[in-house]
Design a protein around this motif. Structure first.
Motif, PDB file in Angstrom:
ATOM      1  N   GLN A  55     -30.138   2.622  22.245  1.00 12.91           N
ATOM      2  CA  GLN A  55     -31.205   2.993  21.329  1.00 12.91           C
ATOM      3  C   GLN A  55     -31.073   4.459  20.905  1.00 12.91           C
ATOM      4  O   GLN A  55     -31.202   4.781  19.725  1.00 12.91           O
ATOM      5  CB  GLN A  55     -32.564   2.756  21.986  1.00 12.91           C
ATOM      6  N   ALA A  56     -30.787   5.347  21.855  1.00  6.80           N
ATOM      7  CA  ALA A  56     -30.608   6.762  21.530  1.00  6.80           C
ATOM      8  C   ALA A  56     -29.411   6.956  20.601  1.00  6.80           C
ATOM      9  O   ALA A  56     -29.459   7.768  19.669  1.00  6.80           O
ATOM     10  CB  ALA A  56     -30.436   7.583  22.807  1.00  6.80           C
ATOM     11  N   TYR A  57     -28.343   6.206  20.837  1.00  8.48           N
ATOM     12  CA  TYR A  57     -27.153   6.292  19.974  1.00  8.48           C
ATOM     13  C   TYR A  57     -27.484   5.827  18.557  1.00  8.48           C
ATOM     14  O   TYR A  57     -27.114   6.473  17.581  1.00  8.48           O
ATOM     15  CB  TYR A  57     -26.020   5.462  20.576  1.00  8.48           C
ATOM     16  N   MET A  58     -28.200   4.709  18.446  1.00 13.17           N
ATOM     17  CA  MET A  58     -28.548   4.168  17.132  1.00 13.17           C
ATOM     18  C   MET A  58     -29.503   5.096  16.382  1.00 13.17           C
ATOM     19  O   MET A  58     -29.494   5.131  15.156  1.00 13.17           O
ATOM     20  CB  MET A  58     -29.165   2.779  17.271  1.00 13.17           C
TER      21      MET A  58
ATOM     22  N   ARG B 238     -24.145  11.768  19.738  1.00  7.52           N
ATOM     23  CA  ARG B 238     -23.086  11.832  18.730  1.00  7.52           C
ATOM     24  C   ARG B 238     -21.813  11.175  19.239  1.00  7.52           C
ATOM     25  O   ARG B 238     -21.643  10.949  20.421  1.00  7.52           O
ATOM     26  CB  ARG B 238     -22.779  13.281  18.387  1.00  7.52           C
ATOM     27  N   GLY B 239     -20.905  10.926  18.297  1.00  9.69           N
ATOM     28  CA  GLY B 239     -19.595  10.408  18.659  1.00  9.69           C
ATOM     29  C   GLY B 239     -19.609   8.896  18.766  1.00  9.69           C
ATOM     30  O   GLY B 239     -20.336   8.201  18.055  1.00  9.69           O
ATOM     31  N   PHE B 240     -18.812   8.380  19.681  1.00  4.22           N
ATOM     32  CA  PHE B 240     -18.640   6.939  19.853  1.00  4.22           C
ATOM     33  C   PHE B 240     -19.190   6.534  21.209  1.00  4.22           C
ATOM     34  O   PHE B 240     -19.009   7.240  22.189  1.00  4.22           O
ATOM     35  CB  PHE B 240     -17.164   6.569  19.759  1.00  4.22           C
ATOM     36  N   MET B 241     -19.861   5.407  21.233  1.00  2.58           N
ATOM     37  CA  MET B 241     -20.361   4.872  22.498  1.00  2.58           C
ATOM     38  C   MET B 241     -20.002   3.399  22.568  1.00  2.58           C
ATOM     39  O   MET B 241     -20.302   2.636  21.668  1.00  2.58           O
ATOM     40  CB  MET B 241     -21.875   5.042  22.623  1.00  2.58           C
ATOM     41  N   HIS B 242     -19.340   3.021  23.645  1.00  3.64           N
ATOM     42  CA  HIS B 242     -18.972   1.620  23.853  1.00  3.64           C
ATOM     43  C   HIS B 242     -19.881   1.031  24.925  1.00  3.64           C
ATOM     44  O   HIS B 242     -19.889   1.505  26.055  1.00  3.64           O
ATOM     45  CB  HIS B 242     -17.519   1.473  24.281  1.00  3.64           C
ATOM     46  N   LEU B 243     -20.663   0.049  24.551  1.00  6.30           N
ATOM     47  CA  LEU B 243     -21.482  -0.686  25.511  1.00  6.30           C
ATOM     48  C   LEU B 243     -21.108  -2.154  25.396  1.00  6.30           C
ATOM     49  O   LEU B 243     -21.068  -2.707  24.300  1.00  6.30           O
ATOM     50  CB  LEU B 243     -22.971  -0.518  25.210  1.00  6.30           C
ATOM     51  N   ASP B 244     -20.798  -2.782  26.505  1.00 10.11           N
ATOM     52  CA  ASP B 244     -20.419  -4.195  26.516  1.00 10.11           C
ATOM     53  C   ASP B 244     -21.673  -5.038  26.403  1.00 10.11           C
ATOM     54  O   ASP B 244     -22.465  -5.108  27.322  1.00 10.11           O
ATOM     55  CB  ASP B 244     -19.670  -4.528  27.797  1.00 10.11           C
TER      56      ASP B 244
END
Length: 95
Positions: free
Chosen positions: A80-83, A88-94
């Motif tokens: 949610q914080a990333y969206m 910042r940058g890239f976040m990979h969540l499975d």
């Protein structure tokens, strides 16, 4: 609850109806005896080291489940914080 992926409708079918639903990642079903053998042969565990895992109490199971739920809530909060642009940058969540 497992995640599912809808297959696209065959060409020529303009209604987009759901035809098949498949599980994205099949459930892992391995017997404890097989896992024990791998732990012994590959990682050098002894029978004494593995004996404590033969019977896991309900309290320990619930504690493990609680930890999994907390990790999942953390992943959701990070997503949610990333969206929202807070991370910042890239976040990979499975998912």
């Amino acid at each position: 609850m497992s995640q599912t992926l809808k297959k696209p409708a065959p060409q020529g079918n303009g209604i987009g109806e759901n035809i098949d639903v498949e599980q994205m990642r099949p459930r892992l079903e391995v017997e404890w005896s097989e896992i024990k053998e791998d732990l012994k042969n590959i990682f050098g565990y002894t029978d004494e080291m593995l004996a404590k895992y033969d019977d896991i109490s309900k309290e320990d199971q619930m504690a493990g489940y609680g930890m999994m739920q907390m990790c999942r809530q953390f992943e959701n909060a990070c997503n949610q914080a990333y969206m929202q642009g807070s991370i910042r940058g890239f976040m990979h969540l499975d998912k």
